[in-house]
Design a protein around this motif. Structure first.
Motif, short mmCIF file in Angstrom:
data_model
loop_
_atom_site.label_atom_id
_atom_site.label_comp_id
_atom_site.label_asym_id
_atom_site.label_seq_id
_atom_site.Cartn_x
_atom_site.Cartn_y
_atom_site.Cartn_z
N SER A 46 3.28 -10.07 -3.18
CA SER A 46 2.44 -8.89 -3.05
C SER A 46 3.16 -7.66 -3.57
O SER A 46 2.73 -6.55 -3.35
CB SER A 46 2.04 -8.69 -1.59
N GLU A 49 1.04 -5.26 -5.63
CA GLU A 49 0.15 -4.44 -4.80
C GLU A 49 0.92 -3.30 -4.14
O GLU A 49 0.43 -2.18 -4.07
CB GLU A 49 -0.53 -5.30 -3.74
N LYS A 52 1.69 -0.68 -6.77
CA LYS A 52 0.48 0.07 -7.10
C LYS A 52 0.16 1.10 -6.01
O LYS A 52 -0.17 2.25 -6.30
CB LYS A 52 -0.70 -0.89 -7.29
N GLU A 53 0.27 0.68 -4.75
CA GLU A 53 0.00 1.60 -3.64
C GLU A 53 1.01 2.75 -3.64
O GLU A 53 0.63 3.92 -3.48
CB GLU A 53 0.08 0.86 -2.30
#
Length: 161
Positions: A46, A49, A52-53
């Motif tokens: 992850s 992700e 990106k966050e």
């Protein structure tokens, strides 16, 4: 003595496997009706992700007081911590969204509120040496709103019996 020689490699293997990177864990999900259920484990990869966050906020720059720390010799079972100082050298608030240690022997803590430009924050890594012998190198990934996330911080220790 023969039994010790047969058991020693097994003990080393179990120690290494007991603290491996990217372990998954079940998550407890609370529904609106206040009932709880176990959700599926988070995907192992992850990182995309999380990056990106972290980078969804306006990007900034940071400088660490150090990227690596040496505890030196420690007695097996000791728990020590080290604080890494973070300075926001950019023009936007620095937001540390997550610090992900390599294994469960290391517990992170960090400044949760935005760090304003020119100000300092902290990342603390707490290490439990009870499962280790000899030289140990550990690391944690720091996810923040910087261009090259994650930032790797690390430490080493020489665990004595």
């Amino acid at each position: 003595m023969k039994n010790f020689i047969k058991i020693a490699p097994l003990a080393v293997a179990l120690t290494l496997l007991s603290c491996k990177k990217d372990q998954t864990a079940d998550q407890l999900v609370i529904q609106e009706d206040n009932s709880a259920q176990i959700a599926a484990p988070m995907p192992v990869d992850s990182n995309a992700e999380m990056i990106k966050e972290a980078q969804s906020k306006p990007l900034t720059n940071l400088v660490l007081s150090e990227a690596h720390f040496e505890f030196g010799k420690m007695k097996k079972g000791d728990q020590k911590e080290h604080i890494y100082e973070v300075t926001n050298t950019g023009e936007n608030p620095l937001i540390i969204s997550q610090v992900k240690p390599g294994c469960g022997c290391t517990v992170p803590d960090y400044t949760k509120e935005p760090i304003l430009p020119g100000k300092k924050g902290k990342i603390t890594l707490k290490f439990d040496s009870s499962s280790f012998d000899g030289l140990v190198n550990k690391q944690a990934e720091v996810y923040a709103n910087v261009e090259k996330a994650p930032i790797i911080i690390s430490f080493s220790a020489d665990i004595q019996p």
